[in-house]
Design a protein around this motif. Structure first.
Motif, PDB file in Angstrom:
ATOM      1  N   GLN A  98     114.707 -10.556 -35.264  1.00 29.75           N
ATOM      2  CA  GLN A  98     114.155  -9.289 -34.809  1.00 29.75           C
ATOM      3  C   GLN A  98     114.279  -8.212 -35.876  1.00 29.75           C
ATOM      4  O   GLN A  98     113.374  -7.404 -36.078  1.00 29.75           O
ATOM      5  CB  GLN A  98     114.859  -8.841 -33.530  1.00 29.75           C
ATOM      6  N   SER A  99     115.407  -8.218 -36.578  1.00 27.08           N
ATOM      7  CA  SER A  99     115.587  -7.249 -37.657  1.00 27.08           C
ATOM      8  C   SER A  99     114.580  -7.487 -38.779  1.00 27.08           C
ATOM      9  O   SER A  99     114.011  -6.545 -39.338  1.00 27.08           O
ATOM     10  CB  SER A  99     117.015  -7.326 -38.194  1.00 27.08           C
ATOM     11  N   ASP A 109     110.231  -5.644 -29.948  1.00 29.77           N
ATOM     12  CA  ASP A 109     111.520  -5.799 -29.258  1.00 29.77           C
ATOM     13  C   ASP A 109     111.371  -5.656 -27.752  1.00 29.77           C
ATOM     14  O   ASP A 109     111.988  -6.390 -26.983  1.00 29.77           O
ATOM     15  CB  ASP A 109     112.528  -4.780 -29.790  1.00 29.77           C
ATOM     16  N   ARG A 117     118.855  -3.460 -30.583  1.00 24.27           N
ATOM     17  CA  ARG A 117     118.017  -2.593 -31.424  1.00 24.27           C
ATOM     18  C   ARG A 117     117.394  -1.470 -30.588  1.00 24.27           C
ATOM     19  O   ARG A 117     117.309  -0.327 -31.042  1.00 24.27           O
ATOM     20  CB  ARG A 117     116.926  -3.426 -32.093  1.00 24.27           C
ATOM     21  N   GLY A 155     119.599  -9.500 -28.968  1.00 28.60           N
ATOM     22  CA  GLY A 155     119.334  -8.879 -30.259  1.00 28.60           C
ATOM     23  C   GLY A 155     118.309  -7.772 -30.141  1.00 28.60           C
ATOM     24  O   GLY A 155     118.465  -6.690 -30.722  1.00 28.60           O
ATOM     25  N   SER A 165     118.642 -14.856 -33.538  1.00 30.96           N
ATOM     26  CA  SER A 165     117.650 -13.996 -32.905  1.00 30.96           C
ATOM     27  C   SER A 165     117.758 -12.561 -33.399  1.00 30.96           C
ATOM     28  O   SER A 165     116.745 -11.907 -33.671  1.00 30.96           O
ATOM     29  CB  SER A 165     117.827 -14.041 -31.388  1.00 30.96           C
ATOM     30  N   GLU A 166     118.989 -12.055 -33.535  1.00 32.94           N
ATOM     31  CA  GLU A 166     119.177 -10.692 -34.043  1.00 32.94           C
ATOM     32  C   GLU A 166     118.610 -10.568 -35.457  1.00 32.94           C
ATOM     33  O   GLU A 166     117.940  -9.585 -35.789  1.00 32.94           O
ATOM     34  CB  GLU A 166     120.659 -10.330 -34.027  1.00 32.94           C
ATOM     35  N   GLN A 167     118.867 -11.579 -36.283  1.00 33.21           N
ATOM     36  CA  GLN A 167     118.363 -11.550 -37.652  1.00 33.21           C
ATOM     37  C   GLN A 167     116.835 -11.611 -37.676  1.00 33.21           C
ATOM     38  O   GLN A 167     116.182 -10.912 -38.462  1.00 33.21           O
ATOM     39  CB  GLN A 167     118.948 -12.723 -38.441  1.00 33.21           C
ATOM     40  N   ARG A 205     122.140 -16.456 -30.745  1.00 33.90           N
ATOM     41  CA  ARG A 205     122.088 -14.990 -30.650  1.00 33.90           C
ATOM     42  C   ARG A 205     122.035 -14.362 -32.042  1.00 33.90           C
ATOM     43  O   ARG A 205     121.256 -13.439 -32.282  1.00 33.90           O
ATOM     44  CB  ARG A 205     123.307 -14.485 -29.884  1.00 33.90           C
TER      45      ARG A 205
END
Length: 581
Positions: free
Chosen positions: A179-180, A113, A300, A296, A175-177, A172
C-alpha cells in the motif's frame, strides 16, 4: 473496524442475522439428505423430503443474497463517510504539514486505501463472525453424529490453523509495504505529469519511467510476497479440509461396512457437514488474511485523519511581542509590525518586517529573491502564522480573528496563477459562484480577456483543461486576476502579476490597478520598474527586514539598497537618468 461501523450496527445486525439464517438453512440440508437416504433404503415416500430440501435451497439463496447486498451497501456507506472525512481533513491541512506531504500519496489514501478497506468492512468482519458460528454449528452436529470422525477432522484443521497463524504477520507487513508503494507510485506519477513539458524538453522520459518503475517493482515484490503467503495459507486450509474429507470417507466407509456406524445416512450427513465446513472455514481464514491486508490500509487512513489541520473557528493565540487585542482606528487596511518567521527552526526567513498599506493605496514590495516577499503574502493570507510580531486588518489584530474572517476581505493572485480544471466561467467565479453575468463581463473587460472568451468553444463556458492547459501563461495570469477582482476584496495581494504579460497588456493592467485602488488597498510584489514607479509607496525588503520605504524617486535618491536593485536589474526596465528623476 468496530469503531468505523459504529453508525451502521443495526444494519450489520440484520445482515448478520440473514447470513446466519442462510447458513442455518444450509446446515439443515444434510439432515434432510440423511432422511432421504435412509427413507430410500427403507422404501419410504421421498417427495416430502425432496420438496423440503428444495425449499431450503431457495430460502438459503434468498437470505444469503439479501444479507450480502445489505453488507455491501453498508461497506459503501462506511467508505463514503471515511472518504468525506479524509477529503475534509486534507483540504484543511496546516500548510506546514501540506508542504512536507506528497500530494499523490495523500490522494492514494483517499482512493486505493479506502477501496481495500471497503472489502474489509463489508466482507471480512461478517465473514469472520458468521464463519466461526457456522463452523461451530457444523462441528456440533458432526459431534452429535460421530465423535470419532470429528476428532480426525479437528486434528487436520488444527494443523492448518498452525500454518496460517505463522503466515499472518508476514502477510500484514507485505500488505503495508504494498500500500505504501502504491501511494509512492501515485506521488511520483503526479510529480512527472505535473512537469510534463520539462520532462519532454530535457528528454527525461526514460529516466522518469525508471524512477517510477522502481516503485512499481517494489509494489510488485510486496504483492507477490503477499500472494505467496496467501497461496500457502489457502493451500493449507484446502489440504486440511480435503484431507479430513478423505479420512472421513475412508474411515467412515470402513465402519459402515463393518457395522460400526449407525447408518449410511449418518455417514452421508457427516460427509456433507465435512464438505460444508469448507466454505465457513475458508471464509474465516480469508477474512483473517483480508483483515491483515486491510490493516495496512487502515493505518495509512488513520494517519491521514490524524494530520493537524487549521483551526476552524477559534482565533489564534497571541504571539510574542503582540500588542493588546484592542481595535485601533482603521487608518490602514493592513499593518505589519516586527514580523518574524521561519519555516525551519533556527533558519529565519523574516527578521523584523514592518510596514503598512493604506486604504485605497497601491504599495509595492521589492527585494531580491529569497528576501521574504512571498512569505509575507502567505502570512497575510493566514496560510501560516508568524513566530513573532503582529498583523492587523483594518485595525483589528489577526490573532483576534478566525482565519475565515481574515480571508473574507482578501484576494490573492500568486505567482503560480492557479487555474482549475473546468470552464472559464467557473474559474472566474470561483470566489463568487453566484456572480451575475454583468459582473463577470466587467472583470473580463478589466483584465482584457475578451479575445479568450471569443476564442474558446463555448465562450465563458468553454473548458480550460487541466491547470489551464489551453491558455498561455499570460492568459492564466489574467484569469487569476479576474477571479480576484470579481471578489471585490478590501485588500488585493498581487505576487508578480505582470511577469507573463507583454508591454501592451501590462500598461493596460497598470491603468486597471489605478482604478482598483479606488475600491480597495493593493499590495503588489513587483519586479518591474514600470509597476513600482506608479506605486504610492515602495517597501524594500532585504534579508527579511524592511530597510526602506517611500516613492520611487525618493528611494533612488536615499536608499542604496533600492538603487542596487535597479542597477542590477532585479527591477527590470530602464533606470531613469538623474535629470528624469
Amino acid at each position: 473496524m468496530f469503531r468505523l461501523t459504529s453508525g451502521h450496527r443495526p444494519g450489520i445486525a440484520v445482515a448478520t442475522g440473514l447470513t446466519l439464517a442462510a447458513s442455518a438453512l444450509g446446515l439443515a440440508q444434510p439432515l434432510v439428505a440423511k432422511h432421504v437416504v435412509d427413507s430410500s433404503v427403507r422404501g419410504e415416500v421421498l417427495w416430502p423430503f425432496l420438496l423440503l430440501l428444495s425449499g431450503l435451497f431457495v430460502a438459503e439463496a434468498a437470505a444469503g443474497a439479501t444479507g450480502r447486498f445489505l453488507l455491501d451497501r453498508m461497506g459503501e456507506d462506511v467508505i463514503r463517510m471515511v472518504r468525506h472525512g479524509l477529503v475534509s481533513r486534507l483540504l484543511r491541512l496546516e500548510m506546514r504539514e501540506a508542504d512536507r506531504r506528497r500530494r499523490g500519496d495523500l490522494v492514494s489514501r483517499v482512493t486505493a486505501d479506502t477501496t481495500l478497506l471497503r472489502d474489509v468492512v463489508s466482507q471480512a468482519l461478517v465473514d469472520l463472525l458468521t464463519g466461526c458460528l457456522v463452523s461451530a454449528g457444523a462441528l456440533l452436529l458432526m459431534l452429535w453424529l460421530d465423535p470419532l470422525l470429528l476428532l480426525l477432522v479437528v486434528v487436520t484443521v488444527a494443523l492448518a490453523a498452525v500454518v496460517v497463524s505463522t503466515l499472518l504477520k508476514g502477510m500484514r507487513a507485505a500488505s503495508e509495504q504494498m500500500q505504501s508503494s502504491v501511494g509512492t507510485i501515485a506521488a511520483e506519477l503526479e510529480r512527472a505529469l505535473g512537469a510534463l513539458p520539462v520532462v519532454r524538453v530535457y528528454r527525461a522520459e526514460e529516466r522518469e519511467a525508471r524512477r517510477i518503475g522502481e516503485r512499481v517493482d517494489s509494489a510488485h515484490r510486496s504483492g507477490v510476497r503477499a500472494a505467496k503467503l496467501a497461496a500457502v495459507m489457502s493451500s493449507a486450509v484446502e489440504l486440511a479440509v480435503q484431507g479430513s474429507f478423505l479420512l472421513v470417507l475412508v474411515v467412515g466407509g470402513m465402519r459402515v461396512g463393518s457395522g460400526g456406524a449407525d447408518s449410511l445416512g449418518d455417514l452421508v450427513a457427516f460427509l456433507l457437514y465435512a464438505s460444508y465446513l469448507v466454505m465457513p472455514l475458508s471464509s474465516v481464514f480469508r477474512a483473517i488474511g483480508l483483515i491483515q491486508r486491510g490493516a495496512g490500509a487502515y493505518l495509512r487512513i488513520d494517519e491521514a485523519l490524524a494530520l493537524p489541520q487549521e483551526p476552524a473557528q477559534e482565533p489564534g493565540p497571541a504571539l510574542p511581542g503582540t500588542p493588546p487585542a484592542t481595535p485601533r482606528s482603521p487608518a490602514h487596511a493592513l499593518e505589519l509590525t516586527d514580523i518574524r518567521f521561519a519555516y525551519v527552526p533556527d533558519r529565519p526567513v523574516l527578521r523584523g518586517a514592518t510596514f503598512t498599506v493604506p486604504h485605497h493605496g497601491l504599495v509595492a514590495l521589492v527585494g531580491r529573491s529569497g528576501a521574504g516577499k512571498s512569505t509575507l503574502f502567505s502570512l497575510i493570507a493566514r496560510l501560516y502564522d508568524p513566530d513573532a510580531g503582529s498583523i492587523r486588518f483594518d485595525g483589528r489584530p489577526a490573532t483576534a480573528l478566525t482565519r475565515r474572517q481574515c480571508r473574507a476581505g482578501i484576494a490573492l493572485v500568486d505567482q503560480n496563477t492557479h487555474v482549475l480544471e473546468g470552464t472559464l466561467r467557473e474559474n472566474i467565479t470561483y470566489a463568487v459562484p453566484d456572480a451575475t453575468d454583468d459582473d463577470i463581463l466587467r472583470v473580463v473587460r478589466l483584465t482584457r480577456l475578451e479575445h479568450v472568451v471569443r476564442r474558446l468553444p463555448g465562450g465563458l463556458d468553454g473548458r480550460l483543461g487541466d491547470q489551464g492547459g489551453t491558455l498561455s501563461a499570460g492568459e492564466r495570469q489574467r484569469v487569476a486576476l479576474a477571479r480576484a477582482l470579481l471578489a471585490r476584496p478590501r485588500l488585493l495581494l498581487l505576487d508578480e502579476h505582470t511577469s507573463h504579460l507583454d508591454a501592451v497588456n501590462e500598461t493596460a493592467l497598470t491603468r486597471t490597478l489605478s482604478d482598483v485602488t479606488r475600491d480597495c488597498a493593493v499590495l503588489v510584489i513587483a519586479h518591474r520598474l514600470s509597476t513600482v514607479r506608479h506605486a504610492d509607496r515602495i517597501v524594500v525588503l532585504e534579508d527579511g527586514r524592511t530597510v526602506a520605504s517611500g516613492r520611487h524617486d525618493r528611494l533612488l535618491a536615499t536608499s542604496a539598497a533600492y538603487r542596487e536593485l535597479a542597477a542590477t536589474h532585479v527591477l527590470h526596465g530602464r533606470v531613469p537618468e538623474n535629470g528624469e528623476r
